[in-house]
Design a protein around this motif. Structure first.
Motif, PDB file in Angstrom:
ATOM      1  N   GLU A   1      24.471 -27.533  -3.139  1.00 11.56           N
ATOM      2  CA  GLU A   1      23.887 -28.159  -1.972  1.00 11.56           C
ATOM      3  C   GLU A   1      24.244 -27.378  -0.706  1.00 11.56           C
ATOM      4  O   GLU A   1      23.401 -27.202   0.159  1.00 11.56           O
ATOM      5  CB  GLU A   1      24.347 -29.613  -1.855  1.00 11.56           C
ATOM      6  N   GLU A   2      25.516 -26.937  -0.637  1.00 11.65           N
ATOM      7  CA  GLU A   2      25.934 -26.175   0.544  1.00 11.65           C
ATOM      8  C   GLU A   2      25.197 -24.845   0.613  1.00 11.65           C
ATOM      9  O   GLU A   2      24.731 -24.437   1.674  1.00 11.65           O
ATOM     10  CB  GLU A   2      27.443 -25.939   0.540  1.00 11.65           C
ATOM     11  N   PHE A   3      25.067 -24.167  -0.528  1.00 11.43           N
ATOM     12  CA  PHE A   3      24.345 -22.897  -0.567  1.00 11.43           C
ATOM     13  C   PHE A   3      22.907 -23.099  -0.091  1.00 11.43           C
ATOM     14  O   PHE A   3      22.405 -22.347   0.749  1.00 11.43           O
ATOM     15  CB  PHE A   3      24.358 -22.313  -1.990  1.00 11.43           C
ATOM     16  N   CYS A   7      21.175 -21.472   3.236  1.00  7.71           N
ATOM     17  CA  CYS A   7      19.974 -20.634   3.117  1.00  7.71           C
ATOM     18  C   CYS A   7      18.875 -21.154   4.032  1.00  7.71           C
ATOM     19  O   CYS A   7      18.227 -20.385   4.742  1.00  7.71           O
ATOM     20  CB  CYS A   7      19.480 -20.595   1.675  1.00  7.71           C
ATOM     21  N   LYS A   8      18.686 -22.471   4.026  1.00  3.36           N
ATOM     22  CA  LYS A   8      17.654 -23.068   4.865  1.00  3.36           C
ATOM     23  C   LYS A   8      17.997 -22.893   6.339  1.00  3.36           C
ATOM     24  O   LYS A   8      17.145 -22.527   7.151  1.00  3.36           O
ATOM     25  CB  LYS A   8      17.501 -24.550   4.525  1.00  3.36           C
ATOM     26  N   GLU A   9      19.261 -23.113   6.691  1.00  7.10           N
ATOM     27  CA  GLU A   9      19.720 -22.989   8.074  1.00  7.10           C
ATOM     28  C   GLU A   9      19.504 -21.590   8.632  1.00  7.10           C
ATOM     29  O   GLU A   9      19.138 -21.409   9.786  1.00  7.10           O
ATOM     30  CB  GLU A   9      21.215 -23.344   8.127  1.00  7.10           C
ATOM     31  N   HIS A  10      19.702 -20.586   7.787  1.00  9.22           N
ATOM     32  CA  HIS A  10      19.582 -19.199   8.233  1.00  9.22           C
ATOM     33  C   HIS A  10      18.251 -18.564   7.842  1.00  9.22           C
ATOM     34  O   HIS A  10      18.100 -17.338   7.909  1.00  9.22           O
ATOM     35  CB  HIS A  10      20.748 -18.369   7.689  1.00  9.22           C
ATOM     36  N   ALA A  11      17.295 -19.389   7.424  1.00 12.48           N
ATOM     37  CA  ALA A  11      15.944 -18.941   7.051  1.00 12.48           C
ATOM     38  C   ALA A  11      15.958 -17.888   5.960  1.00 12.48           C
ATOM     39  O   ALA A  11      15.171 -16.952   5.953  1.00 12.48           O
ATOM     40  CB  ALA A  11      15.179 -18.444   8.275  1.00 12.48           C
ATOM     41  N   VAL A  12      16.887 -18.045   5.021  1.00 11.40           N
ATOM     42  CA  VAL A  12      16.928 -17.176   3.842  1.00 11.40           C
ATOM     43  C   VAL A  12      16.031 -17.830   2.805  1.00 11.40           C
ATOM     44  O   VAL A  12      16.212 -19.001   2.476  1.00 11.40           O
ATOM     45  CB  VAL A  12      18.368 -17.017   3.310  1.00 11.40           C
ATOM     46  N   GLY A  13      15.060 -17.116   2.298  1.00  8.29           N
ATOM     47  CA  GLY A  13      14.018 -17.688   1.448  1.00  8.29           C
ATOM     48  C   GLY A  13      14.387 -17.894  -0.003  1.00  8.29           C
ATOM     49  O   GLY A  13      13.594 -17.557  -0.883  1.00  8.29           O
TER      50      GLY A  13
END
Length: 175
Positions: A1-3, A7-13
């Motif tokens: 969940e943290e990962f 990823c979502k927070e830093h716009a990592v797809g």
């Protein structure tokens, strides 16, 4: 969940789902089609399509566009075969998408009263992922390598996800 949150927070797809890392091209498509498809394929009787759908994501993540398209179509066809098997609907061994679509329509997986509306759906189902696969990945490329733009396998995977949601939800509702 943290990962996934980071990823979502830093716009990592990317997102970690069911023990695998999958590519997230569009948050909306991912939330509304891919995640529901992954969830539905966890049900008993859909292990084959689930494996193929996850392989499509893995291929896309690793830049193997042709393989991603092929696995997406396999997941679509396997979903229809799993539904046909569960309902004991007959289909020819080796049946491809068009023939399987005919079987699910003939057996009114989609209600008959929607036939005129779903003639357009039939065109979408037959012409979407199967056509992309046939034109880009399903046959020999010839003397010159064929480059597949990244948007085509992403389209194939998202279309497959939407198809899976439609078919499996219709299957579950028909019980």
């Amino acid at each position: 969940e943290e990962f996934n949150a980071r990823c979502k927070e830093h716009a990592v797809g990317y997102q970690y789902v069911n023990g695998r890392l999958i590519r997230v091209d569009s948050q909306y498509l991912h939330a509304e089609a891919v995640l529901p498809a992954l969830s539905l394929l966890q049900d008993q009787g859909f292990r084959g399509p689930s494996d193929e759908f996850m392989k499509a994501h893995e291929h896309l993540r690793n830049g193997r566009q042709k393989e991603a398209i092929v696995e997406a179509l396999k997941a679509f066809e396997s979903t229809m075969k799993a539904i046909c098997d569960a309902r004991k609907w007959k289909y020819r061994a080796g049946a491809a998408a068009k023939e399987l679509i005919q079987v699910v329509f003939d057996n009114e997986l989609v209600p008959a009263y929607l036939q005129s509306h779903f003639s357009a759906l039939r065109s979408v189902l037959e012409g979407g992922v199967p056509t992309v696969r046939n034109k880009t990945s399903g046959h020999g490329q010839g003397a010159a390598p064929v480059e597949i733009p990244k948007y085509l396998p992403a389209y194939a995977i998202h279309t497959t996800a939407a198809n899976i949601v439609l078919l499996v939800e219709a299957h579950k509702a028909k019980r």
